[in-house]
Design a protein around this motif. Structure first.
Motif, mmCIF file in Angstrom:
data_model
loop_
_atom_site.group_PDB
_atom_site.id
_atom_site.type_symbol
_atom_site.label_atom_id
_atom_site.label_comp_id
_atom_site.label_asym_id
_atom_site.label_seq_id
_atom_site.Cartn_x
_atom_site.Cartn_y
_atom_site.Cartn_z
ATOM 1 N N LYS A 458 4.880 -42.305 13.814
ATOM 2 C CA LYS A 458 4.445 -43.000 15.026
ATOM 3 C C LYS A 458 5.588 -43.854 15.564
ATOM 4 C CE LYS A 458 0.589 -45.833 16.712
ATOM 5 N NZ LYS A 458 1.178 -47.193 16.858
ATOM 6 N N ASN A 459 6.188 -44.579 14.646
ATOM 7 C CA ASN A 459 7.295 -45.450 14.992
ATOM 8 C C ASN A 459 8.453 -44.665 15.631
ATOM 9 O OD1 ASN A 459 9.847 -46.896 14.539
ATOM 10 N ND2 ASN A 459 8.497 -48.438 13.618
ATOM 11 N N ALA A 460 8.800 -43.535 15.012
ATOM 12 C CA ALA A 460 9.909 -42.725 15.519
ATOM 13 C C ALA A 460 9.582 -42.144 16.888
ATOM 14 C CB ALA A 460 10.222 -41.602 14.539
ATOM 15 N N MET A 461 8.358 -41.710 17.046
ATOM 16 C CA MET A 461 7.950 -41.143 18.332
ATOM 17 C C MET A 461 8.180 -42.168 19.440
ATOM 18 S SD MET A 461 6.396 -38.015 17.813
ATOM 19 C CE MET A 461 5.457 -37.864 19.299
ATOM 20 N N GLU A 462 7.826 -43.420 19.157
ATOM 21 C CA GLU A 462 7.974 -44.460 20.176
ATOM 22 C C GLU A 462 9.437 -44.837 20.371
ATOM 23 O OE1 GLU A 462 3.568 -46.326 19.302
ATOM 24 O OE2 GLU A 462 5.358 -47.447 18.682
ATOM 25 N N GLU A 507 15.617 -38.892 24.827
ATOM 26 C CA GLU A 507 16.021 -39.366 26.147
ATOM 27 C C GLU A 507 17.463 -38.968 26.414
ATOM 28 O OE1 GLU A 507 14.680 -43.298 28.265
ATOM 29 O OE2 GLU A 507 14.674 -43.467 26.090
ATOM 30 N N GLY A 508 17.759 -38.708 27.646
ATOM 31 C CA GLY A 508 19.130 -38.357 27.997
ATOM 32 C C GLY A 508 19.324 -36.852 28.034
ATOM 33 N N TRP A 509 18.419 -36.113 27.396
ATOM 34 C CA TRP A 509 18.502 -34.660 27.486
ATOM 35 C C TRP A 509 17.569 -34.197 28.597
ATOM 36 C CZ3 TRP A 509 22.111 -31.730 25.484
ATOM 37 C CH2 TRP A 509 22.845 -32.220 24.409
ATOM 38 N N LEU A 510 16.386 -33.803 28.207
ATOM 39 C CA LEU A 510 15.519 -33.271 29.250
ATOM 40 C C LEU A 510 14.674 -34.354 29.904
ATOM 41 C CD1 LEU A 510 14.456 -29.942 27.569
ATOM 42 C CD2 LEU A 510 16.281 -30.373 29.193
ATOM 43 N N GLY A 511 14.875 -35.598 29.466
ATOM 44 C CA GLY A 511 14.241 -36.767 30.079
ATOM 45 C C GLY A 511 12.760 -36.730 30.170
#
Ligand code: ATP
Ligand code: MG
Length: 511
Positions: A458-462, A507-511
């Motif tokens: 959960k933490n990583a997803m956020e 983030e930064g790839w397909l946004g």
């Protein structure tokens, strides 16, 4: 006089025996009936020359040839030899008593030498089923036909050998292949071996996971990073093909006439169509539908190099076959189905210029260019790719090292062990054989997390701003990592590693 000779016609991956009746009567003319296509109709020119050059001729009489069953279209030049032997026999130029024991096929050159045919393996299988004793065909296809053990296979190089065989009883050399022995012997010698790849330990690990769970994978990296080299080696760490799988795959390659001087394929196929390929070439097509790249990679790997360069329309046609693991091609009068169960490996440069976040890059791309480039691959196809990994080139010192990496055969042992666990897990579930094939419900059942792993995910997803679609993929890949370790419970370390393989969701790839 009326003579019967036998040939065969391949449709899809199966053959049908064709009875060729040759009748010679008073008068003149040459009539070929029974739905032959142009190549078959032109055969009389090739046959005439081939016979003349070997001291025989098409008699100047009324020749009627009927190819049955009449409702099946007869394609190509592979009936030259069948027709030639029929004409020689019907016109009493040679005596052939045992014509009904053989399937005879081959394309004739003007000097009487034989050119290879397509579909020798399916033809041999059908011939055995129908009780034929032997199959006479061009030498180049003989090993391929000899995979079928219940049939005498005679490879010939010139029509003169076939004439002597029937007319004078001169024996033909039977081609015998110990298919099983050759098959198992070849398994331990993959064509491309991971031992040749220097460094890249983390990428190799990633490919091992992909192979173990049957996960589709995309490699992202600048030119020369070794993406193609790595992809080519994936088939070598997949579990060895079973004899059944090998036969299935060989049949498809036989249909397109790609098995030159080779018997049963023991290596899983690796296909790498160019990005300018048409949708027909990719999924199969033509008026007499031939298998496409997705079927030629059946039981192996389909590599789409430079994925964003492929036309979106072309990739779209792959979606359904990828889901169904087979492709059905419909024509007005018939449909044909080819299997298409493959692992997808894609590659892309991180930007249209080839580099990303690299201060030393020779070319740079604007954010807008980046967006457009990456936008091309977003969507449904990307949705079917579980693992994304960035590949950076190994430094020169590593490349020049002498040390060999771990061999594919070693890696394959671990992959096979992990697959065995999955085979047991999904034994009761239809159409699911490995982790990548799990649906959402099965993921919930087989990838349960304890409280702390759940919190970690959960933490990583956020924190990494991972998309919702990444969630299920991470669970599946974590399941495979746990299987490679041989543990039942998916834990925090497995989740942690799986999260790293979602580059394109960040983030930064397909946004
Ligand atoms: N880790 C490595 N070990 C050994 N050789 C390597 C390695 N990486 C790259 N090479 C060498 O570099 C060559 C180029 O690699 P490859 O064609 O696989 O790169 P690529 O990432 O596919 O590049 P491109 O984007 O240009 O297609 C390989 O043929 C190989 O000889
Ligand atoms: Mg390449």
């Amino acid at each position: 006089m009326l003579t019967k000779v036998y040939g065969s016609s391949v449709f899809g991956v199966d053959a049908t025996t064709i009875t060729v009746e040759v009748n010679i009567d008073k008068g003149v003319g040459y009539h070929l009936v029974g739905l032959p296509d142009n190549a078959v109709k032109e055969s009389n020119y090739r046959i005439a020359a081939a016979l003349l050059n070997n001291g025989y001729k098409i008699p100047g009489k009324k020749i009627t040839i009927n190819m049955a069953p009449a409702d099946l279209r007869k394609e190509g030049s592979a009936y030259d030899l069948t027709l030639a032997i029929g004409i020689l026999t019907a016109s009493n130029q040679i005596k052939s008593n045992d014509l009904d024991k053989y399937i005879i096929m081959g394309e004739l050159s003007l000097d009487g030498s034989l050119q290879p045919i397509k579909g020798a393996l399916p033809i041999a299988i059908k011939a055995r089923e129908e009780g034929f004793e032997g199959f006479i065909l061009p030498m180049e296809n003989a090993k391929e036909a000899a995979i079928e053990p219940g049939l005498k296979v005679y490879g010939v190089t010139n029509i003169s050998e076939v004439i002597s065989f029937f007319d004078k009883g001169t024996p033909l050399e039977q081609i015998i292949v110990d298919t099983k022995e050759e098959f198992y012997k070849a398994l331990d010698f993959p064509e491309y071996d991971f031992a040749d790849v220097k460094g890249q330990e983390s990428i190799k690990r990633c490919m091992e996971i992909a192979a173990a769970g049957g996960h589709n994978i995309i490699l992202i990296g600048p030119p020369g990073a070794g993406k193609t080299m790595l992809a080519k080696r994936l088939p070598s760490i997949l579990p060895p093909m079973t004899l059944h799988e090998a036969l299935e795959t060989t049949k498809i390659h036989s249909v397109v006439g790609k098995i030159k001087n080779m018997g049963l394929m023991s290596q899983r196929p690796f296909r790498s169509p160019h990005h300018t390929t048409s949708s027909a070439a990719l999924v199969g097509g033509g008026s007499y539908p031939q298998p496409g790249e997705i079927s030629l990679s059946h039981n192996g790997v389909l590599f789409l190099d430079e994925l964003p360069e492929f036309e979106r329309r072309v990739l779209e046609v792959m979606r359904q076959p990828m889901e169904d693991r087979e492709v059905t091609i419909s024509r007005a009068r018939f449909t044909v189905t080819y299997p298409s169960s493959f692992m997808l490996v894609a590659s892309m440069n991180p930007s249209p210029g080839g580099y990303f976040n690299d201060p030393d890059a020779p070319v740079t791309s604007s954010p807008a260019e980046m967006q457009r480039y990456l936008g091309k691959i977003s969507g449904p196809l990307l949705d079917r790719i579980d693992i994304h990994i960035e590949v950076t080139p190994v430094p020169f010192e590593k490349l020049s090292e002498d040390r060999k990496g771990e061999s594919s055969v070693e890696i394959r042992k671990r992959v096979t062990a992990a697959r065995d666990i999955q085979t047991k897990r999904f034994a009761e579930i239809e159409n699911v054989h490995y982790n990548a094939q799990m649906n959402t419900k099965q993921i919930r059942e087989f990838c349960t997390l304890d409280v702390s792993s759940k919190a970690l995910l959960k933490n990583a997803m956020e924190r990494l701003n991972l998309s919702a679609r990444a969630y299920d993929r991470i669970l599946k890949v974590a399941r495979t990592i746990a299987d490679l370790e041989g543990v039942e419970q998916v834990g925090g370390n497995h989740i942690g590693e799986a999260i790293q393989y979602r580059s394109l969701d960040r983030e930064g790839w397909l946004g």
